[in-house]
Scaffold this active site. Structure first.
Site, mmCIF file in Angstrom:
data_model
loop_
_atom_site.group_PDB
_atom_site.id
_atom_site.type_symbol
_atom_site.label_atom_id
_atom_site.label_comp_id
_atom_site.label_asym_id
_atom_site.label_seq_id
_atom_site.Cartn_x
_atom_site.Cartn_y
_atom_site.Cartn_z
ATOM 1 N N ARG A 281 -17.667 9.023 7.580
ATOM 2 C CA ARG A 281 -17.821 7.596 7.269
ATOM 3 C C ARG A 281 -16.888 6.730 8.121
ATOM 4 O O ARG A 281 -17.234 5.614 8.496
ATOM 5 C CB ARG A 281 -17.612 7.362 5.770
ATOM 6 C CG ARG A 281 -18.727 7.984 4.936
ATOM 7 C CD ARG A 281 -18.671 7.572 3.483
ATOM 8 N NE ARG A 281 -17.644 8.220 2.699
ATOM 9 C CZ ARG A 281 -17.780 9.407 2.097
ATOM 10 N NH1 ARG A 281 -18.907 10.078 2.202
ATOM 11 N NH2 ARG A 281 -16.786 9.925 1.389
ATOM 12 N N HIS B 262 0.602 -11.872 1.546
ATOM 13 C CA HIS B 262 -0.460 -11.071 0.917
ATOM 14 C C HIS B 262 -1.298 -11.883 -0.081
ATOM 15 O O HIS B 262 -2.504 -11.666 -0.213
ATOM 16 C CB HIS B 262 0.144 -9.840 0.229
ATOM 17 C CG HIS B 262 -0.793 -8.693 0.096
ATOM 18 N ND1 HIS B 262 -0.404 -7.383 0.225
ATOM 19 C CD2 HIS B 262 -2.116 -8.642 -0.159
ATOM 20 C CE1 HIS B 262 -1.453 -6.592 0.049
ATOM 21 N NE2 HIS B 262 -2.501 -7.324 -0.189
ATOM 22 N N TYR C 68 0.830 -1.213 0.000
ATOM 23 C CA TYR C 68 0.000 0.000 0.000
ATOM 24 C C TYR C 68 0.865 1.265 0.000
ATOM 25 O O TYR C 68 0.349 2.357 -0.238
ATOM 26 C CB TYR C 68 -0.952 0.038 1.207
ATOM 27 C CG TYR C 68 -1.913 -1.134 1.316
ATOM 28 C CD1 TYR C 68 -2.088 -2.036 0.261
ATOM 29 C CD2 TYR C 68 -2.643 -1.351 2.466
ATOM 30 C CE1 TYR C 68 -2.953 -3.115 0.372
ATOM 31 C CE2 TYR C 68 -3.523 -2.430 2.583
ATOM 32 C CZ TYR C 68 -3.660 -3.306 1.535
ATOM 33 O OH TYR C 68 -4.519 -4.373 1.650
#
Ligand SMILES: NC(=O)c1ccc[n+]([C@@H]2O[C@H](COP(=O)([O-])OP(=O)(O)OC[C@H]3O[C@@H](n4cnc5c(N)ncnc54)[C@H](OP(=O)(O)O)[C@@H]3O)[C@@H](O)[C@H]2O)c1
Length: 278
Positions: free
Chosen positions: A245, A110, A52
């Site tokens: 959110r 992953h 990421y």
């Protein structure tokens, strides 16, 4: 309250029932601010990955939060193309440095194959990576180890080769995409399922089939999706960079009744067929 609830992995480690996802959250201000806000409103479980590219900002937000390290559960992941023992040790140490941490709570392979080569047989490489992770676990550098995007056969080879069962399998899981073969195998082996993309990466938050149910419970469709994951015994990892959110996704103290759970179980596919995402 859900934000104060935990699952217990088979090795006894407790893990907050909901985690904050950080895929596609840009390194720098965006990752720092999102994680800072998530920690402020009560998340105590952050999911990142070497891939990421935001471990440094995630680590900085954790350090600056003032929260005890032991009270935050941090997951990161071995890049999907690293399939050897030394490479695993090196990449783990790199993640540790980027995050500025002394240990990781959960380290995952992953994916069973490189994203650039989905479906290739990396059995031997996965075994080597798994052996390195077991060593790091035994050395106290990692509190729990697991996999992501693994099918039963991928997990079985690790168990056959080492005797060590993954503690977690992080898979793409949301209403209409519940991967029963993987879930059954994990339930049989006491492997916790983490539900990644619990909102189908945003695809189902406006789904018309789910609107009536959201209205019935006086919540948003997103909350129905996250609550569904929890009631299925999985651990949702919602991502947001929006403060409203981020906070909303943690307010899950309601119960979907059994008839509605059955309706959701049988709703059929409502997101695109994308079994594997980074
Ligand atoms: N292991 C793996 O291979 C893998 C793969 C994918 C994901 N993951 C993990 O799982 C996490 C979550 O998955 P994801 O990133 O695919 O997405 P997701 O959590 O399923 O959905 C995120 C999307 O939904 C929107 N959203 C969030 N909360 C909302 C709400 N309450 N109402 C309406 N829209 C909302 C977000 O937009 P805003 O940001 O604008 O709110 C974003 O576009 C990742 O961040 C990552 O940590 C792991």
């Amino acid at each position: 309250m859900v934000k104060n609830e935990f699952y217990t992995l088979y090795n006894g480690v407790t893990i907050p029932k909901i985690g904050f996802g950080t895929w596609q959250v840009a390194e720098g201000e965006e990752a720092y601010n999102s994680v800072t806000y998530a920690l402020k409103v009560g998340y105590r479980h952050i999911d990142t990955a070497h891939a990421y590219g935001n471990e440094a900002s995630v680590g900085r937000a954790i350090a600056d939060s003032g929260i005890d390290r032991k009270d935050i559960f941090v997951t990161t992941k071995l890049p999907s193309h690293i399939k050897d023992y030394q490479g695993t040790i090196q990449h783990f140490n790199q993640s540790l440095t980027s995050l500025g941490l002394e240990y990781i709570d959960l380290y995952l392979i992953h994916a069973p194959w490189p994203w650039s080569d989905i479906g290739t047989d990396c059995t031997q490489g996965n075994i080597q990576a798994w052996k390195a992770m077991i060593e790091l676990y035994n050395a106290g550098k990692i509190r729990s180890i697991g996999v992501s995007n693994f099918h039963p056969a991928d997990m079985q080879v690790l168990i056959d080769a080492t005797g060590v069962v993954p503690m977690v399998n992080q898979i793409r899981y949301f209403i209409g995409n519940t991967q029963p073969a993987i879930v059954d195998y994990c339930n049989q082996h006491n492997i916790l399922i983490q539900a990644y993309s619990p909102l189908a990466t945003g695809e189902i938050v406006n789904n018309e089939q789910l609107q009536p149910l959201a209205q019935k419970y006086g919540v948003t469709v997103a909350k129905i999706c996250l609550r569904y994951c929890l009631q299925k015994g999985t651990l949702p990892l919602p991502k947001s960079t929006n403060e409203g959110r981020i906070a909303q996704n943690l307010e899950l103290d309601f119960t979907i009744d059994q008839a509605d759970m059955t309706f959701l179980d049988n709703i059929g596919r409502i997101g695109k067929i994308k079994p594997y995402r980074s």
